[in-house]
Design a protein around this motif. Structure first.
Motif, PDB file in Angstrom:
ATOM      1  N   MET A  95       5.625  81.412  70.089  1.00 13.68           N
ATOM      2  CA  MET A  95       6.622  80.346  70.088  1.00 13.68           C
ATOM      3  C   MET A  95       7.046  79.969  68.673  1.00 13.68           C
ATOM      4  O   MET A  95       8.142  79.446  68.470  1.00 13.68           O
ATOM      5  N   GLU A  96       6.206  80.234  67.695  1.00  7.20           N
ATOM      6  CA  GLU A  96       6.570  79.973  66.305  1.00  7.20           C
ATOM      7  C   GLU A  96       7.609  80.967  65.808  1.00  7.20           C
ATOM      8  O   GLU A  96       8.287  80.718  64.816  1.00  7.20           O
ATOM      9  N   HIS A  97       7.728  82.098  66.495  1.00  4.74           N
ATOM     10  CA  HIS A  97       8.646  83.164  66.083  1.00  4.74           C
ATOM     11  C   HIS A  97       9.472  83.577  67.300  1.00  4.74           C
ATOM     12  O   HIS A  97       9.143  84.556  67.984  1.00  4.74           O
ATOM     13  N   PRO A  98      10.545  82.840  67.610  1.00  4.21           N
ATOM     14  CA  PRO A  98      11.285  83.040  68.855  1.00  4.21           C
ATOM     15  C   PRO A  98      11.746  84.474  69.101  1.00  4.21           C
ATOM     16  O   PRO A  98      11.611  84.993  70.209  1.00  4.21           O
ATOM     17  N   GLY A  99      12.295  85.115  68.069  1.00  3.43           N
ATOM     18  CA  GLY A  99      12.757  86.483  68.268  1.00  3.43           C
ATOM     19  C   GLY A  99      11.610  87.414  68.602  1.00  3.43           C
ATOM     20  O   GLY A  99      11.749  88.341  69.414  1.00  3.43           O
ATOM     21  N   LEU A 100      10.465  87.169  68.010  1.00  3.75           N
ATOM     22  CA  LEU A 100       9.293  87.996  68.268  1.00  3.75           C
ATOM     23  C   LEU A 100       8.813  87.822  69.700  1.00  3.75           C
ATOM     24  O   LEU A 100       8.362  88.778  70.334  1.00  3.75           O
ATOM     25  N   ALA A 101       8.922  86.599  70.225  1.00  2.00           N
ATOM     26  CA  ALA A 101       8.508  86.352  71.609  1.00  2.00           C
ATOM     27  C   ALA A 101       9.320  87.217  72.572  1.00  2.00           C
ATOM     28  O   ALA A 101       8.773  87.815  73.502  1.00  2.00           O
ATOM     29  N   ARG A 136       6.492  88.892  56.408  1.00  2.00           N
ATOM     30  CA  ARG A 136       6.935  87.785  55.541  1.00  2.00           C
ATOM     31  C   ARG A 136       8.379  87.417  55.848  1.00  2.00           C
ATOM     32  O   ARG A 136       8.736  86.223  55.881  1.00  2.00           O
ATOM     33  N   LEU A 137       9.218  88.414  56.093  1.00  4.84           N
ATOM     34  CA  LEU A 137      10.613  88.135  56.437  1.00  4.84           C
ATOM     35  C   LEU A 137      10.722  87.417  57.776  1.00  4.84           C
ATOM     36  O   LEU A 137      11.549  86.521  57.942  1.00  4.84           O
ATOM     37  N   VAL A 138       9.895  87.816  58.746  1.00  3.49           N
ATOM     38  CA  VAL A 138       9.915  87.150  60.048  1.00  3.49           C
ATOM     39  C   VAL A 138       9.576  85.676  59.882  1.00  3.49           C
ATOM     40  O   VAL A 138      10.227  84.794  60.455  1.00  3.49           O
ATOM     41  N   ALA A 177       6.471  82.177  76.471  1.00  4.20           N
ATOM     42  CA  ALA A 177       6.960  82.005  75.103  1.00  4.20           C
ATOM     43  C   ALA A 177       8.398  82.484  74.966  1.00  4.20           C
ATOM     44  O   ALA A 177       9.218  81.840  74.300  1.00  4.20           O
ATOM     45  N   ALA A 178       8.725  83.609  75.585  1.00  6.99           N
ATOM     46  CA  ALA A 178      10.090  84.136  75.499  1.00  6.99           C
ATOM     47  C   ALA A 178      11.079  83.209  76.201  1.00  6.99           C
ATOM     48  O   ALA A 178      12.187  82.965  75.709  1.00  6.99           O
ATOM     49  N   GLU A 179      10.681  82.677  77.364  1.00 11.00           N
ATOM     50  CA  GLU A 179      11.550  81.755  78.091  1.00 11.00           C
ATOM     51  C   GLU A 179      11.809  80.494  77.274  1.00 11.00           C
ATOM     52  O   GLU A 179      12.945  80.026  77.165  1.00 11.00           O
ATOM     53  N   GLN A 180      10.744  79.950  76.682  1.00  5.23           N
ATOM     54  CA  GLN A 180      10.899  78.737  75.894  1.00  5.23           C
ATOM     55  C   GLN A 180      11.771  78.970  74.667  1.00  5.23           C
ATOM     56  O   GLN A 180      12.600  78.146  74.306  1.00  5.23           O
ATOM     57  N   SER A 181      11.595  80.118  74.019  1.00  4.13           N
ATOM     58  CA  SER A 181      12.395  80.418  72.836  1.00  4.13           C
ATOM     59  C   SER A 181      13.863  80.582  73.196  1.00  4.13           C
ATOM     60  O   SER A 181      14.754  80.180  72.434  1.00  4.13           O
ATOM     61  N   ALA A 182      14.138  81.176  74.367  1.00  4.29           N
ATOM     62  CA  ALA A 182      15.523  81.329  74.806  1.00  4.29           C
ATOM     63  C   ALA A 182      16.157  79.968  75.081  1.00  4.29           C
ATOM     64  O   ALA A 182      17.316  79.720  74.742  1.00  4.29           O
ATOM     65  N   VAL A 211       4.910  94.490  63.385  1.00  9.28           N
ATOM     66  CA  VAL A 211       4.929  93.101  62.917  1.00  9.28           C
ATOM     67  C   VAL A 211       4.198  92.210  63.917  1.00  9.28           C
ATOM     68  O   VAL A 211       3.432  91.318  63.535  1.00  9.28           O
ATOM     69  N   LEU A 212       4.435  92.440  65.198  1.00  8.91           N
ATOM     70  CA  LEU A 212       3.726  91.677  66.227  1.00  8.91           C
ATOM     71  C   LEU A 212       2.224  91.843  66.051  1.00  8.91           C
ATOM     72  O   LEU A 212       1.471  90.860  66.101  1.00  8.91           O
ATOM     73  N   ASP A 213       1.786  93.065  65.832  1.00 10.03           N
ATOM     74  CA  ASP A 213       0.354  93.291  65.644  1.00 10.03           C
ATOM     75  C   ASP A 213      -0.156  92.563  64.401  1.00 10.03           C
ATOM     76  O   ASP A 213      -1.242  91.987  64.413  1.00 10.03           O
TER      77      ASP A 213
END
Length: 239
Positions: A107-113, A34-36, A162-167, A74-76
């Motif tokens: 991509m909805e959660h950049p830090g998670l990516a 929920r915090l994420v 996703a990680a590249e796009q979030s960065a 959280v990822l899971d």
């Protein structure tokens, strides 16, 4: 008996307060998810989560050993939102749809990516995702070895994209960097860099969605065409 005194009211015994729900691993992970969604992964520290749950950080370590383990959990949890394969279409189209849904979730959660590049989830939702991908690859004719290694390559492509796009989304200089790259490619000397000069247009063409789709299709084709070595039960990776 100790008591609290609300502003403008009579003292109230702490025994009259509603009992806090007992801590559980599932409850901690759900609160972190929920915090994420509300604040982003960077805000999900043990201290912040403890405050959310009205407890101390030390209490959380009974259920989650580290922040890295929490992020993997959280990822899971969020992997449960990945769409199942469509009912119709070729195996490759259905496989791509699942992978695209996975990429969109990250991509909805950049830090998670970015965290997902190193995180190693092992919960039910991750296992369900891997099971779907293996089944679809098998449906397409992949051998067991091709399917096993193919899942790894496909998820790496999705996660890295996703990680590249979030960065890039978080980089204030991203637009300027892109303009500089466009200028450099279009200005390449045909004498020194003939291939770049000839292909500057294709190098810069396509939307991110088109490139993601092409990458999945190229990898799926390659997985099916590339023999995999014989596998045994030995675990080849190290922590």
């Amino acid at each position: 008996m100790t008591a609290d005194t609300p502003a403008g009211g009579a003292p109230r015994s702490r025994r009259e307060r509603p009992a806090k729900p007992a801590l559980t691993r599932d409850g901690i992970v759900a609160a972190a998810a929920r915090l994420v969604r509300a604040e982003g992964l960077a805000k999900v520290t043990m201290r912040r989560l403890a405050a959310e749950l009205d407890t101390g950080p030390a209490s959380l370590y009974v259920y989650v050993r580290s922040t890295a383990e929490l992020h993997a959990a959280v990822l899971d949890e969020l992997l449960g939102t990945v769409a199942p394969p469509p009912a119709s279409g070729t195996f490759a189209e259905r496989l791509e749809a699942v992978l695209t849904s996975y990429t969109a979730m990250l991509m909805e959660h950049p830090g998670l990516a970015r965290s997902a590049l190193a995180a190693r989830p092992s919960g039910d939702n991750y296992l369900d995702l891997v099971e779907r991908l293996l089944a679809l690859l098998a449906e397409g004719g992949a051998s067991p070895g091709q399917a096993a290694w193919g899942v790894d390559v496909l998820l790496q492509h999705a996660t890295a994209t996703a990680a590249e796009q979030s960065a890039r989304d978080a980089d204030a200089d991203a637009a300027g960097d892109w303009d500089a790259l466009v200028e450099a490619l279009r200005g390449a000397s045909p004498g020194r860099r003939p291939h770049i000069a000839a292909l500057a247009g294709p190098l810069l063409s396509g939307t991110p969605r088109q490139r993601l789709s092409w990458g999945f299709r190229a990898l799926i084709t390659g997985v099916l065409a590339t023999p995999a070595p014989d596998h045994d039960d030995d675990i080849g990776r190290t922590p």
